[in-house]
Design a protein around this motif. Sequence first.
Motif: not given
Length: 295
Positions: A159-165, A179-182
Amino acid sequence: MASLIGFNQVIPLASLDWSAVFQGKPWQQVLLTAAAKRLDRSYQILVMGVDQSNSPAQAPNFDGRADTILLAKFAPQPPHLEVLGIPRDTQVVIAGFGRQKVNAANVYGGINLAKQTIRDFLGGVRIDHHVRLSTAGLVTLIDAIGGIEVDVPTAMQYQDQTQGLKIDLQPGQQTLSGQQAEGLIRYRNDGNGDIGRVSRQQLVLQAIKAQLGKPWVWLRMPQILAHVTKYLDTDLSQGQISSLATFVLTLPKSAVAIHSLEGRPSGANEFNYSYWIVNQEQIDQATRGKFEPQL
């Protein structure tokens, strides 16, 4: 009248040899033959997935860092597709900026500098056209085709909050959303770094091709393209896109070769930044007999 758009003209479907279908020849082979005839020569195209944090509702910026870099050759005789994956951390010389990671060229000088950098790095290969797809565009495309079937190799949590990932995947065969594939593509904590990313990019590309080959997806292609177009930057014409898409989607699996650029990770104290280091022999192995030089 229904038609297939070619490079230089519209081909009425009625003009195709449909009798071949009833003589045991698959419809994919008929379309492949027609599409291949529209390619008067091979076409070498730079394909880049541009990393950005904007949502699908926002306007894409195509001059971000290139998260995915592929050089694709569409060859008509015999019909085949050659794809070379270039890790984004590959060390190159960018004109005016010195030694950098290859994914920075698109930031410093847009598509023209990116093409020049990759052309020079690969020993003068010809690059005829380009395609840049934003991250949001890849997500939108995969969702529009109903997801993709992928055998996820291992559990992935990040999880990366800054990238919204947010990545939360379990291993095994499953249908992934866009989104899962990304997340599958962008995950880096498997110990394989950039090479692991490239191998998963190839996995996703193969899954997209398989999904696009389904008849119901073909029937919805106009709607799918309408969703994706805003996230796409290319100098290909609509006719060229149609011909190349038909060509690729009807190629048998045995006619598609996807490779990664071999190399090694830089040492801990070798440079100020981590790089993927490629020597001349490895460049020659990746391009000789596969990609054509600039004339």
